[in-house]
Structures are given as C-alpha cells and as structure tokens.
Design an enzyme around this catalytic site. Sequence first.
Site, PDB file in Angstrom:
ATOM      1  N   GLY A  14       0.632  -1.225   0.084  1.00  0.00           N
ATOM      2  CA  GLY A  14       0.001  -0.127   0.021  1.00  0.00           C
ATOM      3  C   GLY A  14       1.001   1.469  -0.019  1.00  0.00           C
ATOM      4  O   GLY A  14       0.492   2.326   0.528  1.00  0.00           O
ATOM      5  N   ARG A  93      -5.704  -8.664  -8.399  1.00  0.00           N
ATOM      6  CA  ARG A  93      -6.807  -9.576  -8.817  1.00  0.00           C
ATOM      7  C   ARG A  93      -7.460  -9.005 -10.101  1.00  0.00           C
ATOM      8  O   ARG A  93      -7.317  -7.876 -10.329  1.00  0.00           O
ATOM      9  CB  ARG A  93      -8.154  -9.610  -7.877  1.00  0.00           C
ATOM     10  CG  ARG A  93      -7.603 -10.067  -6.491  1.00  0.00           C
ATOM     11  CD  ARG A  93      -7.047 -11.333  -6.429  1.00  0.00           C
ATOM     12  NE  ARG A  93      -8.180 -12.475  -6.755  1.00  0.00           N
ATOM     13  CZ  ARG A  93      -7.984 -13.767  -6.992  1.00  0.00           C
ATOM     14  NH1 ARG A  93      -6.527 -14.092  -6.696  1.00  0.00           N
ATOM     15  NH2 ARG A  93      -8.717 -14.742  -7.145  1.00  0.00           N
ATOM     16  N   ASN A 109      -5.671   2.363 -12.693  1.00  0.00           N
ATOM     17  CA  ASN A 109      -4.608   1.220 -12.251  1.00  0.00           C
ATOM     18  C   ASN A 109      -3.475   1.976 -12.455  1.00  0.00           C
ATOM     19  O   ASN A 109      -3.247   2.561 -13.147  1.00  0.00           O
ATOM     20  CB  ASN A 109      -5.007   0.009 -13.099  1.00  0.00           C
ATOM     21  CG  ASN A 109      -3.806  -1.042 -12.637  1.00  0.00           C
ATOM     22  OD1 ASN A 109      -3.754  -1.399 -11.261  1.00  0.00           O
ATOM     23  ND2 ASN A 109      -3.271  -1.862 -13.498  1.00  0.00           N
ATOM     24  N   HIS A 111       0.412   0.541 -13.076  1.00  0.00           N
ATOM     25  CA  HIS A 111       1.247  -0.607 -13.495  1.00  0.00           C
ATOM     26  C   HIS A 111       2.758  -0.306 -13.691  1.00  0.00           C
ATOM     27  O   HIS A 111       3.217   0.690 -14.294  1.00  0.00           O
ATOM     28  CB  HIS A 111       0.729  -1.118 -14.997  1.00  0.00           C
ATOM     29  CG  HIS A 111       1.350  -2.364 -15.253  1.00  0.00           C
ATOM     30  ND1 HIS A 111       1.118  -3.650 -14.896  1.00  0.00           N
ATOM     31  CD2 HIS A 111       2.473  -2.494 -16.275  1.00  0.00           C
ATOM     32  CE1 HIS A 111       1.946  -4.621 -15.411  1.00  0.00           C
ATOM     33  NE2 HIS A 111       2.732  -4.008 -16.232  1.00  0.00           N
ATOM     34  N   ASP A 147      -4.137  -4.857 -18.185  1.00  0.00           N
ATOM     35  CA  ASP A 147      -3.371  -3.595 -18.538  1.00  0.00           C
ATOM     36  C   ASP A 147      -3.325  -3.126 -19.913  1.00  0.00           C
ATOM     37  O   ASP A 147      -2.294  -2.627 -20.511  1.00  0.00           O
ATOM     38  CB  ASP A 147      -1.856  -4.313 -18.199  1.00  0.00           C
ATOM     39  CG  ASP A 147      -1.742  -4.584 -16.814  1.00  0.00           C
ATOM     40  OD1 ASP A 147      -2.343  -4.156 -15.701  1.00  0.00           O
ATOM     41  OD2 ASP A 147      -0.955  -5.625 -16.487  1.00  0.00           O
ATOM     42  N   GLU A 176       6.101   6.150  -9.381  1.00  0.00           N
ATOM     43  CA  GLU A 176       4.465   5.709  -9.051  1.00  0.00           C
ATOM     44  C   GLU A 176       3.914   6.715  -8.316  1.00  0.00           C
ATOM     45  O   GLU A 176       2.913   7.230  -8.318  1.00  0.00           O
ATOM     46  CB  GLU A 176       4.444   4.325  -8.689  1.00  0.00           C
ATOM     47  CG  GLU A 176       4.823   3.332  -9.499  1.00  0.00           C
ATOM     48  CD  GLU A 176       4.576   1.659  -9.088  1.00  0.00           C
ATOM     49  OE1 GLU A 176       3.152   1.633  -8.542  1.00  0.00           O
ATOM     50  OE2 GLU A 176       5.419   0.917  -9.599  1.00  0.00           O
TER      51      GLU A 176
HETATM   52  C1  GAR Z   1       3.294  -1.273  -7.427  1.00  0.00           C
HETATM   53  O1  GAR Z   1       4.614  -1.483  -7.877  1.00  0.00           O
HETATM   54  C2  GAR Z   1       2.366  -1.384  -8.563  1.00  0.00           C
HETATM   55  O2  GAR Z   1       2.568  -0.610  -9.632  1.00  0.00           O
HETATM   56  C3  GAR Z   1       2.081  -2.854  -8.867  1.00  0.00           C
HETATM   57  O3  GAR Z   1       2.087  -3.549  -7.506  1.00  0.00           O
HETATM   58  C4  GAR Z   1       3.055  -2.809  -6.441  1.00  0.00           C
HETATM   59  C5  GAR Z   1       2.128  -2.458  -5.447  1.00  0.00           C
HETATM   60  O4  GAR Z   1       2.827  -1.692  -4.468  1.00  0.00           O
HETATM   61  N1  GAR Z   1       0.993  -3.054  -9.316  1.00  0.00           N
HETATM   62  C6  GAR Z   1       0.689  -4.279 -10.185  1.00  0.00           C
HETATM   63  O5  GAR Z   1       1.826  -4.872 -10.479  1.00  0.00           O
HETATM   64  C7  GAR Z   1      -0.634  -4.477 -10.776  1.00  0.00           C
HETATM   65  N2  GAR Z   1      -0.584  -5.502 -11.798  1.00  0.00           N
HETATM   66  P1  GAR Z   1       2.225  -0.856  -3.249  1.00  0.00           P
HETATM   67  O6  GAR Z   1       1.200  -1.934  -2.688  1.00  0.00           O
HETATM   68  O7  GAR Z   1       3.194  -0.460  -2.258  1.00  0.00           O
HETATM   69  O8  GAR Z   1       1.355   0.327  -3.607  1.00  0.00           O
END
Ligand code: GAR
Length: 221
Positions: A14, A93, A109, A111, A147, A176
């Site tokens: 998170g 998910r 979203n 990515h 995606d 991000e």
């Molecule tokens: C992030 O790097 C996000 O871009 C990726 O998971 C991580 C979550 O980090 N998401 C995906 O790969 C979605 N397919 P966080 O829980 O620290 O925000």
Amino acid sequence: MGKVRLGILVSGSGSNLQSIIDRIEAGALDAEIVVVVSNEPEAYGLVRAEKHGLKRALVNHREFGSREAFDRRLVEVLEAHGVELVVLAGFMRLITPLMIEAFPGRIMNIHPALLPSFPGTHVWQDQVDYGVKFGGCTVHFVDEGTDTGPIIIQAVVPVLDDDTAETLAARILKQEHRTYPAAIQLFAEGRLKIEGRRVRVMPLDRSRDEAFLTNPVVPQT
Ligand code: GAR
C-alpha cells in the site's frame, strides 16, 4: 471544487495508497478516501488506512465461488460508500466486466512498466532480462483487458546495467508515487477525456478562480 470520493483497492504494502493519503493530507489533492478495500487480510495497506483513520473493508476473494461473485461484493462495498473513482493500488486480482459496468471510465490502475510493454506480473525481472534501457510506470483507465486501458500518464526511468528486479522496482516505485496522485488530481479537476484509446488532458479551467481574484491576495475558501 468538490472532492472526488475515492475507493482504493489494495492487496499488499500500500505504498501507493500512502502517497495518495500524503498528498490529500498536504492539501494538494482534491479527493477524499471514503474506503480502502483489501482482498488480503494481512495487507499492510489496511494498517496504513487504520493509522490515518480511514474506513476499511476486507473482501477476501477466497470466500467467493467465482470472480463475478467477488466483484459483485466489491461493487456493493464501493457503492455503499458512494465511491466516484475506483483506484487500484497494487490490487492483484483481475477484475470482471461487472466492475467496469458499475464504474465506466471511473477505474484507474497503476502498472510498473511502460505499457503496452510488459503487461501482467513479474514485470521488473522481465524488464531487466529483456535488456530494455528504459522502464517506468503507467497510470491508465481500466478496460476489459489486462493492463490494456487508455493511458493517462507515464513516467520513465533508466534501467541500469547492474539493476536487479528489486533495484528497478524501487526506482519505478518513486515515480509511481508522483504519477498516481497527479492522475487522480487531473480526474478531480475534470480534465481527463477518454477518446477511444486516447486520454486527452484538457487545460485547467481558471475562469472560476478568476471570479475570486483579489489584490492583495486572500485565501480562497
Ligand atoms: C506497485 O509497484 C504497483 O505498480 C504494482 O504493485 C506494486 C504495489 O505496491 N501493481 C501491479 O503490478 C498491478 N498489476 P504498493 O502496494 O506498495 O502500492
């Protein structure tokens, strides 16, 4: 300006949720988080939400017989809180058309790659292994594919010779944390227009602000 009501979906750490919380608390994001939903009971994202006094909900996918049944519950929870924009923040998910129909053009979203390259999972190792010289992150609207939805904003980082999946992930994650709040703010300002595959970013409408112009400047309420 009204605040956009966010429902944030997490599965893990998170840290993206945290970046959104921080921007809101700094007064730099015209949004409020009305609920944080996790499919994982142990997600640290739920702890972050609790620390900031946010409403939390656990919707454990293991308790549902199908993806549709799981999504139906998610939609119920999000609608019950009056969510206007669904923010997938490390939500691991796949969602079904049921969610997309409930929130058309209102699911984002993030990515950790420059889409359409490297969709799916294991994307940091894949970027290193492929030998690309630049990686990055993408915030996009969610459509029925994985995606594949219209792209709102991307940030680029170099991929260095000695990078591992971990070092690259850390470099991308920093971006991000800048790009996701920025995309949400553009949405809050009503500036994102989806035109087929493309997202047009409309100029900021200042006419409302100008009506309040004073000299000397006083805070606008
Ligand atoms: C992030 O790097 C996000 O871009 C990726 O998971 C991580 C979550 O980090 N998401 C995906 O790969 C979605 N397919 P966080 O829980 O620290 O925000």
